[in-house]
Design an enzyme around this catalytic site. Structure first.
Site, mmCIF file in Angstrom:
data_model
loop_
_atom_site.group_PDB
_atom_site.id
_atom_site.type_symbol
_atom_site.label_atom_id
_atom_site.label_comp_id
_atom_site.label_asym_id
_atom_site.label_seq_id
_atom_site.Cartn_x
_atom_site.Cartn_y
_atom_site.Cartn_z
ATOM 1 N N SER A 6 77.178 7.413 76.824
ATOM 2 C CA SER A 6 78.770 7.799 76.633
ATOM 3 C C SER A 6 79.038 8.190 75.227
ATOM 4 C CB SER A 6 79.551 6.416 76.995
ATOM 5 O OG SER A 6 80.835 6.430 76.613
ATOM 6 N N TYR B 183 79.795 -2.229 73.400
ATOM 7 C CA TYR B 183 79.748 -1.394 74.458
ATOM 8 C C TYR B 183 79.081 0.149 73.744
ATOM 9 C CZ TYR B 183 80.829 2.531 78.054
ATOM 10 O OH TYR B 183 80.592 3.402 78.886
#
Length: 306
Positions: A157, A183
């Site tokens: 990501s 994350y």
């Protein structure tokens, strides 16, 4: 040389797999029963691959497998249980696998969730997004090597820009927990895995690449449902469809344009340029750092051996 293709951010999984023949090849897609995992699996099945959906919810997996078979005419779509944060579940899937494995798409993940820990005390996002997939790839190494030209696809990501690996406190045991930093760290780990897996396993015919799929409205954002800041950003964000979001995964998994290519990070169906602040595009230097990649591999091995 930077790898570029004829495809763009608007291209779909069907676009990048058009004309590709995967007959006789076998693939595993983790998280293949939801979001871009479904479209990734569908495109690989449409191209003729045998596809295993490795999922937490096997009921949803069987429903998805039936829908893919109905849409593609490919009956070689099956379902296996996988809980990435459970070492026994990961080990069982790997040990049960028989024969060669040509494509491993490490697609499943969790995003910016509240602090949660595994029974080992590992921070759950790192355990799920990185350690589970790392252990799965290790367990499937021989099957991947047997294929002779296997590809691993690591779904990362742009959030990797938020954090490299904080090696002295990976699991937030001393620093204050932040869902997005956690994350971001796990997504940097996905890229570093691709770098080191290619370095270690290219002689076995195994290459690995990482990618940013783009922003897609899926269940991945479930932990942001009540976040007003996220809602404001989402209001004007240039979202992709799931078919567009799966395209870079399918490109890396199946396209002849990527034969022999490994250790790189892609976005919008092309290799990413180096990140230049304040943009949210490109790849951070920390995610491609070979020393960090080697250290992460060694730390991960140690964690899984405990």
């Amino acid at each position: 040389m930077r790898i570029t293709t004829p495809f763009t951010r608007e291209s779909t999984a069907a676009d990048v797999s058009a004309g590709v023949d995967l007959t006789g090849r076998r693939a595993i897609v983790t998280g293949g029963a939801s979001g871009i995992g479904v479209e990734t699996a569908r495109a690989l099945a449409q191209a003729g691959a045998g596809v295993t959906l490795a999922v937490r919810n096997t009921e949803a997996g069987h429903h998805t497998a039936a829908a893919i078979t109905a849409a593609t005419g490919n009956a070689a779509v099956d379902v296996k249980h996988l809980e990435l944060a459970d070492r026994d579940s990961v080990a069982k899937l790997a040990s049960d696998w028989q024969g060669p494995l040509h494509i491993l798409v490490n697609n499943a993940g969790v995003m910016a969730e509240p602090l949660n820990r595994t029974p080992e005390g590992w921070e759950h996002q790192f355990a799920t997004n990185h350690l589970g997939h790392f252990g799965l790839a290790l367990g499937l190494h021989d099957a991947l090597a047997q294929a002779g030209d296997a590809r691993i696809v690591s779904v990362s990501s742009s959030a990797h820009l938020r954090s490299g690996i904080v090696f002295d406190d990976i699991h937030f045991e001393r620093r204050e927990y932040d869902p997005w930093s956690s994350y971001g760290q796990s997504k940097s780990a996905n890229v570093l895995f691709a770098v080191e897996a290619t370095r270690r396993w290219a002689t076995d015919g195994i290459t690995a690449n990482a990618l940013m799929p783009g922003g897609i409205r899926t269940n991945l954002q479930r932990h942001q449902a009540d976040d007003p800041e996220f809602a404001e950003i989402a209001r004007t964000y240039a979202w992709k469809t799931t078919e567009q979001g799966a395209s870079t995964s399918v490109l890396l998994a199946a396209s002849p344009l990527l034969a022999g290519v490994g250790g790189r990070y892609f976005e919008d169906n092309n290799e990413a340029e180096p990140h230049v602040p304040p943009s949210h595009d490109g790849v951070a230097a920390h995610a491609l750092n070979p020393e960090a990649a080697t250290l992460l591999w060694e730390v991960s091995l140690e964690l899984l051996a405990r």
